[in-house]
Design a protein around this motif. Structure first.
Motif, PDB file in Angstrom:
ATOM      1  N   LEU A  75     144.516  68.560 -58.248  1.00  0.00           N
ATOM      2  CA  LEU A  75     144.207  67.204 -57.781  1.00  0.00           C
ATOM      3  C   LEU A  75     145.395  66.272 -57.974  1.00  0.00           C
ATOM      4  N   SER A  76     146.093  66.423 -59.083  1.00  0.00           N
ATOM      5  CA  SER A  76     147.240  65.554 -59.350  1.00  0.00           C
ATOM      6  C   SER A  76     148.345  65.763 -58.323  1.00  0.00           C
ATOM      7  N   TRP A  79     147.301  64.343 -55.022  1.00  0.00           N
ATOM      8  CA  TRP A  79     147.430  62.888 -55.013  1.00  0.00           C
ATOM      9  C   TRP A  79     148.884  62.461 -54.846  1.00  0.00           C
ATOM     10  N   ALA A  83     150.165  60.115 -51.878  1.00  0.00           N
ATOM     11  CA  ALA A  83     150.800  58.828 -52.145  1.00  0.00           C
ATOM     12  C   ALA A  83     152.227  58.794 -51.601  1.00  0.00           C
ATOM     13  N   ARG A 208     139.941  54.965 -60.765  1.00  0.00           N
ATOM     14  CA  ARG A 208     139.746  55.886 -59.629  1.00  0.00           C
ATOM     15  C   ARG A 208     139.905  55.165 -58.297  1.00  0.00           C
ATOM     16  N   LEU A 211     143.564  54.742 -57.604  1.00  0.00           N
ATOM     17  CA  LEU A 211     144.203  55.997 -57.214  1.00  0.00           C
ATOM     18  C   LEU A 211     143.813  56.429 -55.802  1.00  0.00           C
ATOM     19  N   LEU A 212     142.688  55.924 -55.306  1.00  0.00           N
ATOM     20  CA  LEU A 212     142.254  56.265 -53.952  1.00  0.00           C
ATOM     21  C   LEU A 212     142.844  55.350 -52.881  1.00  0.00           C
ATOM     22  N   CYS A 423     137.148  53.480 -50.680  1.00  0.00           N
ATOM     23  CA  CYS A 423     137.828  53.679 -51.963  1.00  0.00           C
ATOM     24  C   CYS A 423     136.916  53.290 -53.126  1.00  0.00           C
TER      25      CYS A 423
END
Length: 507
Positions: A75-76, A79, A83, A208, A211-212, A423
């Protein structure tokens, strides 16, 4: 050894800080480029400074980010890729804003309509006309030409809005430069407010949601609306900022910000919400600053734009004449990508439903206005039991529902409040909930439904049925999505994160 371990875990915060600084640095670089007579290496200085400040920013980011790469490596990394792609896309659009001769960097480079379209052109031209004392800045004949490669849009806003392009014009630069500067300020402002909302929500849900945010910025509605320069995104963000200020008891500052958002009219739904919440000071300051901005516009531009608006434009808006072009043959594709609730009349007509005419739009618009005000009343009644996440979601839901009351709301800027709300609602999902995979899949499908903008410059007559079906399905999903947080009962009643809307001290 312990010190090395702690420093190693800070890489996640540094990565987030680098990406944030890159975003704002790109905005600053575009602004510097716009204010120079010609491009120069000096434009890269703000970006370099921003990136240099990233270690300082990293120290102020939540420590809960530390260790995410080890705990959730897949997941990291996903992301980080998302990004980084978002920042790259913003950089590409920013270069197109700085140099309109680079259409391959446009958000939709393959669609000639969006490559050559600029909503900002109408603001710029109307500001020029008003400054020159032209007769009737709302006369469509003034907007028959082009600004470089961009066809002029007609100006449709109230006169006080012209304060903003007047401030831009005061810098002494031309249309191309101010188009780029407008983009830079708009993008930085909207992102900063989105982050402020996440910080206000706080806790794991706020982190969260933050981050979204790249998912909202990578989506075409956000990129295209930023590129075309429409004020819609800024109006939504300013309205949300005003509500945060009201929640903190800063009614004067909130009123000043809300009055700016009201240049777009539809954020007035939150004024109705404030009324039903009995937030008299917040409402009074919003009205006071609206009158102040009107007086400032009157002092800057004189009485003529106000006479034009009241005597010419308002009757055309009331009668629907402003939007009568939607009846013209050959513009069915534009009707298809219209997410307005009143325009469902025209969509149903294209689907073959008999008995529906353009004149029915006004009745549907009036009915929808009543529905939205009733929803604001319902939301106000439940506000004291809502968590901060739920309050922010309700405000966004109301803004999305009110925005589509206008007879014409194209998909590019209609879907931004749905993406932002996505989000928040995705962040609010309990990670250990049953059917977690199904919930994640459902949110992924929703993102796809909201992230696409139809390339209407390439639509052929044979594509119309598919375009109409896809856009209508997306529109109905967006309406249901905005209704969801407004209609559902608060789930966080009694939690530590609950804040009463009627009590600023609680926020």
């Amino acid at each position: 050894m312990q010190t090395v371990h702690v420093q190693g875990r800070a890489w996640e915060r540094l990565a987030v800080a680098l990406l944030l600084c890159a975003f704002f640095g790109i905005c600053a670089a575009v602004a510097v480029t716009a204010l120079q007579a010609a491009p120069s290496p000096l434009a890269l200085l703000p970006l370099a400074i921003a990136l240099g400040l990233s270690p300082m920013l990293a120290r102020h980011l939540p420590r809960e980010l530390d260790g995410l790469l080890r705990a959730h490596p897949v997941l990291s990394l996903l992301w980080l890729a998302l990004a980084a792609l978002t920042v790259a896309r913003i950089a590409g659009v920013a270069l197109f804003m700085a140099d309109p001769l680079q259409p391959q960097l446009s958000a939709i480079w393959y669609d000639p309509f969006y490559v050559n379209h600029s909503c900002f052109s109408s603001y710029w031209k109307a500001s020029e006309l008003a400054s020159a004392g032209a007769a009737n800045i709302y006369d469509g004949a003034h907007y028959a030409g082009n600004e470089g490669r961009f066809k002029l849009d007609e100006y449709l806003y109230p006169p006080p809005f012209l304060i903003l392009p007047q401030l831009a014009a005061s810098l002494g630069a031309g249309f191309v430069a101010m188009r780029a500067a407008w983009f830079a300020v708009d993008a930085a402002l909207v992102m900063a407010i989105m982050l402020a909302v996440c910080a206000w929500i706080g806790g794991a849900a706020g982190r969260r949601a933050a981050l979204l945010l790249p998912a909202a910025w990578l989506a075409l509605p956000t990129l295209i609306t930023m590129q075309t320069g429409n004020f819609q995104l800024a109006a939504i963000a300013l309205a949300m900022l005003a509500m945060l200020l009201f929640q903190r008891g800063r009614d004067e500052a909130g009123g000043a910000v809300m009055a700016l958002a009201l240049f777009k009219i539809f954020p007035g739904v939150l004024c109705a919400y404030l009324l039903f919440c009995k937030r008299w000071r917040a409402l009074a300051w919003s009205i006071a600053f609206s009158l102040l901005y009107a007086a400032l516009a009157y002092a800057m531009l004189g009485a003529q734009p106000f006479r034009d608006f009241v005597g010419y434009e308002m009757p055309r808006i009331a009668s629907g004449e402003v939007w009568s072009w939607m009846q013209l043959e050959g513009l069915e594709a534009v009707v298809a990508i219209n997410y307005s609730v009143p325009a469902l009349v025209l969509k149903l007509k294209l689907f073959g439903v008999d008995g529906l005419e353009y004149r029915h739009l006004a009745a549907v618009a009036l009915l929808w206005s009543v529905v939205v005000v009733a929803l604001a009343w319902l939301a106000a009644r439940r506000a004291s039991a809502c968590s901060r996440l739920e309050l922010a979601a309700v405000w966004l839901g109301l803004l999305g529902l009110a925005a589509v009351r206008s007879p014409f709301v194209p998909d590019d800027y209609a879907l931004f409040p749905a993406l932002w709300l996505w989000c928040l609602l995705a962040a609010g999902q309990v990670r250990a909930a049953a059917h977690r995979f199904l919930r994640s899949a459902a949110f992924a499908v929703l993102w796809l439904a909201f992230a696409i903008v139809m390339p209407i410059g390439l639509v052929q007559p044979q594509h119309l049925p598919l375009l109409l079906a896809v856009s209508t399905a997306s529109q109905l999903l967006a309406l249901a999505f905005w209704l969801w947080p407004v209609l559902r009962r608060p789930a966080a009643q009694g939690s530590a994160n609950t804040t009463a809307s009627a009590s600023p001290a609680a926020a």
